[in-house]
Design a protein around this motif. Structure first.
Motif, short mmCIF file in Angstrom:
data_model
loop_
_atom_site.label_atom_id
_atom_site.label_comp_id
_atom_site.label_asym_id
_atom_site.label_seq_id
_atom_site.Cartn_x
_atom_site.Cartn_y
_atom_site.Cartn_z
N ASP A 131 55.86 42.88 39.46
CA ASP A 131 55.26 43.66 38.63
C ASP A 131 53.52 43.35 38.54
OD1 ASP A 131 56.41 40.74 38.17
OD2 ASP A 131 56.08 40.71 36.40
N HIS A 132 53.41 41.88 39.49
CA HIS A 132 51.84 42.30 39.53
C HIS A 132 50.83 42.59 40.27
CE1 HIS A 132 53.14 37.70 38.56
NE2 HIS A 132 52.46 38.06 37.75
N TYR A 133 51.17 43.73 40.95
CA TYR A 133 50.73 44.88 41.40
C TYR A 133 49.51 45.60 41.75
CZ TYR A 133 49.41 48.60 44.87
OH TYR A 133 48.79 49.11 45.74
N ASP A 134 49.42 45.95 40.55
CA ASP A 134 48.29 46.17 39.65
C ASP A 134 47.05 44.68 39.27
OD1 ASP A 134 49.19 48.93 40.04
OD2 ASP A 134 50.22 48.49 37.74
N LEU A 135 47.75 44.08 38.39
CA LEU A 135 46.92 42.85 38.77
C LEU A 135 46.09 42.59 39.51
CD1 LEU A 135 47.07 39.81 36.45
CD2 LEU A 135 46.79 39.30 39.00
N LEU A 136 47.01 42.46 40.81
CA LEU A 136 46.06 41.67 42.27
C LEU A 136 44.95 43.33 42.55
CD1 LEU A 136 49.51 40.40 43.61
CD2 LEU A 136 47.46 39.08 42.74
N LEU A 137 45.56 44.17 42.44
CA LEU A 137 44.71 44.85 43.00
C LEU A 137 43.72 44.89 42.49
CD1 LEU A 137 46.49 46.76 44.80
CD2 LEU A 137 45.82 48.49 44.46
N ILE A 167 37.47 47.09 39.94
CA ILE A 167 37.86 45.64 40.12
C ILE A 167 36.96 44.63 38.57
CG2 ILE A 167 36.54 43.65 40.28
CD1 ILE A 167 38.22 44.96 42.69
N SER A 168 37.86 44.33 37.96
CA SER A 168 37.67 43.09 36.27
C SER A 168 38.01 42.45 36.48
CB SER A 168 38.88 44.10 35.37
OG SER A 168 40.25 43.91 35.78
N ALA A 202 42.51 50.56 19.57
CA ALA A 202 40.63 49.98 20.36
C ALA A 202 40.53 48.89 20.04
CB ALA A 202 40.41 51.22 19.24
N TYR A 203 41.15 48.74 18.61
CA TYR A 203 40.59 46.76 18.34
C TYR A 203 41.35 45.74 19.41
CZ TYR A 203 40.73 42.13 15.71
OH TYR A 203 40.36 41.18 15.49
N LEU A 204 42.56 45.66 19.26
CA LEU A 204 42.72 44.73 20.58
C LEU A 204 42.05 44.67 22.03
CD1 LEU A 204 46.96 45.84 20.58
CD2 LEU A 204 45.33 43.56 19.46
N THR A 205 41.35 46.02 22.47
CA THR A 205 41.66 46.59 23.81
C THR A 205 40.09 45.79 23.42
OG1 THR A 205 41.71 48.57 24.29
CG2 THR A 205 40.12 47.99 25.04
N HIS A 265 36.18 47.58 33.29
CA HIS A 265 37.37 48.11 34.75
C HIS A 265 38.16 47.75 35.02
CE1 HIS A 265 32.72 49.91 35.97
NE2 HIS A 265 32.36 48.19 35.89
N THR A 266 38.65 46.82 33.75
CA THR A 266 40.15 46.85 34.05
C THR A 266 41.51 48.40 33.62
OG1 THR A 266 39.85 45.00 32.71
CG2 THR A 266 42.35 45.75 32.11
N PRO A 267 41.68 48.32 34.70
CA PRO A 267 42.43 49.70 34.59
C PRO A 267 43.23 50.35 33.33
CG PRO A 267 42.96 48.28 36.26
CD PRO A 267 42.70 47.88 35.59
N ARG A 268 44.16 51.34 32.61
CA ARG A 268 44.06 51.57 31.70
C ARG A 268 46.20 50.95 31.93
NH1 ARG A 268 44.84 51.96 27.08
NH2 ARG A 268 42.47 52.13 27.02
#
Length: 525
Positions: free
Chosen positions: A256-262, A296-297, A439-442, A454-457
């Motif tokens: 489950d780390h795929y998106d985070l790693l990319l 890249i985030s 929106a506040y949490l983001t 640039h953090t992916p949705r």
């Protein structure tokens, strides 16, 4: 265009090594594989047989028996580098890998990054002046001779160290080099590798010195690169993403780390779990992909810290001895506004200043820039304010010549709430319960470094529920503490309903409390 020769040090899982080599060389890059001589010969033979027809793979002529913290790891790397430079004359860069590493970017992305700057990527920090070594030996690694392996010959290792220490048998560092330290995962240009190999042949004194040091793979290449290469051509960072736990062990990545790693600003990641078969499959395909796009985030480390720190709730340092049995004052009232949304508490407190004569201070234990009077330096930093919390509060009561004081606290400051509410003075809590939109949490995630522009949705969709639950959990902890005089006002209630807890909190009339509850845009984000 950049062409990479990967220097792979490995000792297990031959099937994974074969797949890794096939994946990384499929796009035209190269690989030199050193398989630990301690590993079974049958595993090594299987790797060689499977890759025998691959012209982009080579092996050093001599395998070394490797041991953690020993010179053998450096020697194995030098052997693999020598084989790679001879076999692959078109290689422009040499990238150090382990069997637990996998690409988290495409070859096109990696080549483009290396083409953009004419630099070597290697962590290279001053050995003595930097704080790269957090605990344990520092100078002892260098000035004493370490001939035995600390992991496999522990008694001999420490006996030799104690004997040298007792007899004063230290040695000098070669005078013309400055020892540097950093991660052993680097990417060097061909010219730099050639210089290093020439240096090794010419400077036997430096080689003898490093052979007797402890954990030389963190110092040897880092020192030589800094000695041989102009400083402006060194980027002191690794291109391999790795993190460590509080216990000094590498963080292991799973399916489950795929998106985070990319989304991290690195080319490879370490360590990938052997059981993460789906992650390995997806990353194996990724390197050869042509149309992959990366946002890249680079929030991986802050996310990991945020999640792991949730396991440490309730931990608190013991009170300072000079504050034991001290009190803010039996007849004093400390009125604490607790709210996660600082702007909401600040609006309410600003209105309190206007309609009451009670001194109010906003988030003095959270905000370094909070306006405070000069109290002899005790107020100068947030750390000092925490350390001398009771003394600071007594001085503020005295400064304002008031028996009542309003302060704002973040709900994460449970230790402060417990401390103040146990005091002999009268303490009241007014907790403001707000709604938290996505929106506040983001915005909160970006302010505290958990996300970036640039953090992916997909990453945000996973992160926002965790942050929302964390905020709810903080409120639950406060209520579980069962503080006396704990009052609650809520965004979902109307002003008339919120006026009642405000009146009880401040000891004012219902009309005054209603005026405060009707503060303009009180709950606006």
């Amino acid at each position: 265009m950049a062409k990479i020769a990967f220097i792979l040090l490995c000792h297990k899982d031959p099937d994974a090594i074969i797949k890794q080599a096939q994946s990384l060389t499929a796009v035209g890059d190269y690989m030199s594989i050193h398989f630990d001589a301690r590993a079974p010969k049958a595993d090594y033979d299987r790797i060689r047989a499977a890759l025998a027809d691959n012209p982009n793979v080579t092996f050093p002529k001599r395998r070394v028996k490797c041991g953690w913290g020993a010179w053998s790891l450096v020697q194995a790397t030098l052997n693999a580098l020598g084989a790679a430079t001879d076999a692959f004359p078109r290689a422009t860069h040499f990238y150090m890998l382990s069997g637990d590493c996998m690409a988290i970017k495409s070859a096109r992305y990696a080549h483009g990054l290396l083409d953009r700057r004419e630099v070597d990527y290697i962590e290279s920090f001053d050995y003595f002046k930097s704080d790269w070594i957090k605990t344990g030996w520092k100078e002892e690694r260098l000035v004493y001779r370490h001939w035995f392996n600390e992991r496999t010959q522990k008694k001999r290792f420490y006996a030799m160290f104690e004997l040298q220490k007792r007899l004063g048998l230290t040695r000098e560092i070669p005078r013309d080099i400055e020892v540097m330290i950093g991660s052993q995962w680097w990417c060097l240009r061909r010219r730099t590798v050639a210089w290093i190999l020439d240096f090794c042949r010419q400077r036997r004194d430096v080689m003898r010195f490093f052979r007797g040091t402890w954990i030389p793979d963190e110092t040897f290449f880092q020192t030589l690169v800094r000695h041989l290469v102009p400083a402006q051509e060194i980027e002191s960072r690794t291109l391999t993403f790795l993190m460590f736990t509080d216990y000094g062990m590498p963080v292991v990545f799973h399916n489950d780390h795929y998106d985070l790693l990319l989304s991290q600003d690195f080319l490879f990641a370490r360590k990938i779990s052997p059981e993460a078969r789906e992650l390995k499959r997806r990353l194996g395909v990724l390197y050869a992909s042509d149309g992959a796009r990366f946002r890249i985030s680079d929030e991986g480390r802050s996310l990991y810290r945020f999640l792991t720190e949730k396991g440490r709730i309730g931990r608190r340092f013991a009170p300072r001895f000079w504050e034991t049995e001290s009190s803010l004052g039996r007849d004093r009232e400390l009125l604490i506004v607790v709210c996660r949304k600082w702007q909401v508490a600040r609006r309410l407190v600003q209105r309190m200043r206007q309609v009451t004569d009670i001194p109010c201070i906003e988030y003095l234990f959270n905000d370094e820039s909070c306006a405070l009077p000069d109290l002899g330096g005790i107020q100068s930093t947030v750390a000092k304010r925490h350390r001398h919390r009771r003394a600071l509060m007594r001085m503020l009561f005295d400064y304002y010549e008031s028996e009542r004081l309003v302060v704002c606290l973040d709900p994460s400051n449970l230790d402060l709430l417990e401390d103040f509410c146990r005091d002999r003075s009268v303490s009241r809590l007014l907790e403001i319960e707000c709604r938290y939109s996505d929106a506040y949490l983001t915005g909160h995630a970006m302010r505290v470094g958990l996300a970036g522009d640039h953090t992916p949705r997909e990453t945000l969709n996973c992160l926002l529920p965790a942050i929302r639950n964390d905020m709810v959990h903080e409120s639950d902890r406060i209520r579980d503490a069962q503080f006396e005089n704990h009052l609650l006002m809520r965004e979902i209630d109307n002003p008339a309903q919120n006026a009642r807890p405000i009146a009880a909190f401040l000891g004012v009339t219902e009309d005054t409390a209603l005026e405060l509850a009707r503060t303009d845009n009180l709950f606006a984000d």
